[in-house]
Design an enzyme around this catalytic site. Sequence first.
Site, PDB file in Angstrom:
ATOM      1  N   CYS A 118      52.462 -76.561-127.503  1.00  0.00           N
ATOM      2  CA  CYS A 118      53.541 -78.461-127.146  1.00  0.00           C
ATOM      3  C   CYS A 118      54.518 -78.147-126.731  1.00  0.00           C
ATOM      4  O   CYS A 118      55.351 -78.996-126.596  1.00  0.00           O
ATOM      5  CB  CYS A 118      53.410 -78.554-128.954  1.00  0.00           C
ATOM      6  SG  CYS A 118      51.078 -79.207-128.824  1.00  0.00           S
ATOM      7  N   HIS A 263      57.548 -85.198-128.072  1.00  0.00           N
ATOM      8  CA  HIS A 263      55.673 -83.709-128.170  1.00  0.00           C
ATOM      9  C   HIS A 263      55.281 -85.260-128.589  1.00  0.00           C
ATOM     10  O   HIS A 263      54.916 -85.138-129.606  1.00  0.00           O
ATOM     11  CB  HIS A 263      55.797 -82.718-128.632  1.00  0.00           C
ATOM     12  CG  HIS A 263      54.118 -82.651-128.569  1.00  0.00           C
ATOM     13  ND1 HIS A 263      53.470 -83.040-127.365  1.00  0.00           N
ATOM     14  CD2 HIS A 263      53.770 -82.250-129.579  1.00  0.00           C
ATOM     15  CE1 HIS A 263      52.122 -82.270-127.416  1.00  0.00           C
ATOM     16  NE2 HIS A 263      52.237 -82.031-129.392  1.00  0.00           N
ATOM     17  N   ASN A 293      46.922 -86.046-127.908  1.00  0.00           N
ATOM     18  CA  ASN A 293      48.142 -84.611-127.397  1.00  0.00           C
ATOM     19  C   ASN A 293      47.389 -84.334-126.508  1.00  0.00           C
ATOM     20  O   ASN A 293      46.373 -83.659-126.249  1.00  0.00           O
ATOM     21  CB  ASN A 293      47.772 -84.190-128.967  1.00  0.00           C
ATOM     22  CG  ASN A 293      49.226 -82.905-128.985  1.00  0.00           C
ATOM     23  OD1 ASN A 293      49.506 -83.249-127.617  1.00  0.00           O
ATOM     24  ND2 ASN A 293      49.582 -81.874-130.359  1.00  0.00           N
TER      25      ASN A 293
HETATM   26  C1  LIG Z   1      45.305 -83.374-138.535  1.00  0.00           C
HETATM   27  C2  LIG Z   1      45.758 -84.177-139.662  1.00  0.00           C
HETATM   28  C3  LIG Z   1      45.785 -85.291-138.857  1.00  0.00           C
HETATM   29  C4  LIG Z   1      44.540 -84.017-140.553  1.00  0.00           C
HETATM   30  O1  LIG Z   1      45.001 -84.805-141.341  1.00  0.00           O
HETATM   31  P1  LIG Z   1      44.984 -84.292-143.215  1.00  0.00           P
HETATM   32  O2  LIG Z   1      45.435 -85.509-143.752  1.00  0.00           O
HETATM   33  O3  LIG Z   1      45.900 -82.938-143.369  1.00  0.00           O
HETATM   34  O4  LIG Z   1      43.568 -84.157-143.184  1.00  0.00           O
HETATM   35  P2  LIG Z   1      42.355 -82.599-144.105  1.00  0.00           P
HETATM   36  O5  LIG Z   1      42.621 -81.305-142.907  1.00  0.00           O
HETATM   37  O6  LIG Z   1      43.646 -82.421-145.562  1.00  0.00           O
HETATM   38  O7  LIG Z   1      41.139 -83.304-143.808  1.00  0.00           O
HETATM   39  C5  LIG Z   1      41.179 -84.841-145.374  1.00  0.00           C
HETATM   40  C6  LIG Z   1      39.756 -84.814-145.323  1.00  0.00           C
HETATM   41  O8  LIG Z   1      39.616 -85.800-143.600  1.00  0.00           O
HETATM   42  C7  LIG Z   1      38.349 -85.085-143.614  1.00  0.00           C
HETATM   43  N1  LIG Z   1      39.021 -85.037-142.337  1.00  0.00           N
HETATM   44  C8  LIG Z   1      39.158 -84.048-141.134  1.00  0.00           C
HETATM   45  N2  LIG Z   1      39.126 -84.801-140.177  1.00  0.00           N
HETATM   46  C9  LIG Z   1      38.659 -85.997-139.704  1.00  0.00           C
HETATM   47  C10 LIG Z   1      38.057 -86.744-138.877  1.00  0.00           C
HETATM   48  N3  LIG Z   1      38.362 -86.360-138.092  1.00  0.00           N
HETATM   49  N4  LIG Z   1      37.607 -88.014-139.274  1.00  0.00           N
HETATM   50  C11 LIG Z   1      36.874 -88.213-140.645  1.00  0.00           C
HETATM   51  N5  LIG Z   1      37.595 -87.296-141.707  1.00  0.00           N
HETATM   52  C12 LIG Z   1      37.881 -85.714-141.166  1.00  0.00           C
HETATM   53  C13 LIG Z   1      38.041 -83.796-143.911  1.00  0.00           C
HETATM   54  O9  LIG Z   1      37.077 -83.348-143.760  1.00  0.00           O
HETATM   55  C14 LIG Z   1      39.062 -83.823-145.882  1.00  0.00           C
HETATM   56  O10 LIG Z   1      38.045 -83.845-146.044  1.00  0.00           O
HETATM   57  P3  LIG Z   1      38.191 -83.968-147.668  1.00  0.00           P
HETATM   58  O11 LIG Z   1      39.104 -84.985-148.247  1.00  0.00           O
HETATM   59  O12 LIG Z   1      36.349 -84.534-148.286  1.00  0.00           O
HETATM   60  O13 LIG Z   1      37.933 -82.571-147.405  1.00  0.00           O
HETATM   61  C15 LIG Z   1      46.654 -83.891-139.841  1.00  0.00           C
HETATM   62  O14 LIG Z   1      47.365 -82.480-141.037  1.00  0.00           O
HETATM   63  C16 LIG Z   1      47.827 -83.887-138.990  1.00  0.00           C
HETATM   64  O15 LIG Z   1      48.171 -84.441-138.591  1.00  0.00           O
HETATM   65  N6  LIG Z   1      48.405 -82.591-138.943  1.00  0.00           N
HETATM   66  C17 LIG Z   1      49.277 -82.075-137.532  1.00  0.00           C
HETATM   67  C18 LIG Z   1      48.596 -81.544-136.509  1.00  0.00           C
HETATM   68  C19 LIG Z   1      49.471 -81.714-135.276  1.00  0.00           C
HETATM   69  O16 LIG Z   1      50.262 -82.733-135.332  1.00  0.00           O
HETATM   70  N7  LIG Z   1      49.173 -81.117-134.023  1.00  0.00           N
HETATM   71  C20 LIG Z   1      49.503 -80.688-133.172  1.00  0.00           C
HETATM   72  C21 LIG Z   1      50.559 -79.833-133.718  1.00  0.00           C
HETATM   73  S1  LIG Z   1      51.448 -79.463-131.686  1.00  0.00           S
END
Ligand SMILES: CC(C)(COP(=O)(O)OP(=O)(O)OC[C@H]1O[C@@H](n2cnc3c(N)ncnc32)[C@H](O)[C@@H]1OP(=O)(O)O)[C@@H](O)C(=O)NCCC(=O)NCCS
Length: 336
Positions: A118, A263, A293
């Site tokens: 990224c 980004h 992204n």
């Molecule tokens: C990826 C992201 C959106 C996930 O959100 P989060 O709140 O951290 O979610 P979690 O991974 O803790 O999961 C929470 C719940 O949502 C669920 N979940 C994950 N992805 C899902 C999706 N696409 N749709 C529905 N549910 C989903 C998980 O299974 C989990 O369920 P549970 O509570 O029953 O176990 C978030 O962590 C994020 O934005 N992180 C940064 C990512 C990023 O910017 N990456 C690029 C960097 S360059």
Amino acid sequence: MATLRQSYIAGVGHYVPSRVVKNAELEPLLNTSDAWIQERTGIQERRWFEEGKDTTANMGANAARKALEMAGVAANDVQLIVFATLSPDYFFPGSGVLLQRELGINNNAPALDVRNQCSGFIYALSVADQFVRTGMYDTVLVVGSEIHSSGLDKSPNGRGVSVIFGDGAGAVVLRPSTEEGQGILSTHLHSQGEHAEELIVKEPSSNREERLQYILDNPQDLFPIMNGQNVFKHAVVRFPQVIKEALDQNGFQPTDIDMLIPHQANLRITQYVQQKMGLSDDKVFSNIQRYGNTTAASVPIALSEAVQEGKIKRGDLVCLAAFGSGFTWASALIKW
Ligand SMILES: CC(C)(COP(=O)(O)OP(=O)(O)OC[C@H]1O[C@@H](n2cnc3c(N)ncnc32)[C@H](O)[C@@H]1OP(=O)(O)O)[C@@H](O)C(=O)NCCC(=O)NCCS
């Protein structure tokens, strides 16, 4: 020490594949929902490439043609290509030489590939800037291009990652500044390898005696995996830090920024950074809603759209910033 000259962005362009993939299309594949994706990431749709039409190199070339046109520079005048991608066409050679061939550049100019995910575009921009500053080259083409969609886990197992990424390309042309103080004021690059596995595609890895057999036995290791919460936590610290570093070095305050092009990682991250820096809505550019992204392509696509939409004017203070896998993070401060 003699004062080095500065480089400026003489042209910018972008290309995205024509296929629009809305969140609704992912719902049955990933067991996800439009509401979940929008609430957590801000993403409404992204582009997926078309096999046989789009490649990482030719999407980069399409973006580059626009940047070259805006700069008024012929392809054969390019003296260096710096190509950032985490999704190259081949394991080797890199996509830089493929883009060179695609653009018909036949002057034997070097093509350099940068792998910083990224942060890749800002790393590439910084490399290009150094070559212009030292006087080694006058015309450098910097490209970020990605095809994620062919490498995503399109099953419910991949839903935490696969909703985020999209395909696209952006490019800029760097030339020496003709006006004192105009152009790239500084670039700032960082990495912290202890977090290398927090956002990763593990295979194909060279460290397997039988690479092919390992992949056949462990196909899931070809997909990206991410510790989303940890990435989020680090991103919201590193973005403001590296932006502040750029401002401090040049004697500016956050309120001096006319346009922040972060980004496009996640709209929630961008909103957090905006609030932390005290910037108004019109000073932060977001297009993640439409493209997801696109890693190394996200900053130049956003920059290109901001310029096209007239949101960046001559003399504006523009800040580019990125954070991502590695971890790596970076910024560039530009007097437009
Ligand atoms: C990826 C992201 C959106 C996930 O959100 P989060 O709140 O951290 O979610 P979690 O991974 O803790 O999961 C929470 C719940 O949502 C669920 N979940 C994950 N992805 C899902 C999706 N696409 N749709 C529905 N549910 C989903 C998980 O299974 C989990 O369920 P549970 O509570 O029953 O176990 C978030 O962590 C994020 O934005 N992180 C940064 C990512 C990023 O910017 N990456 C690029 C960097 S360059």
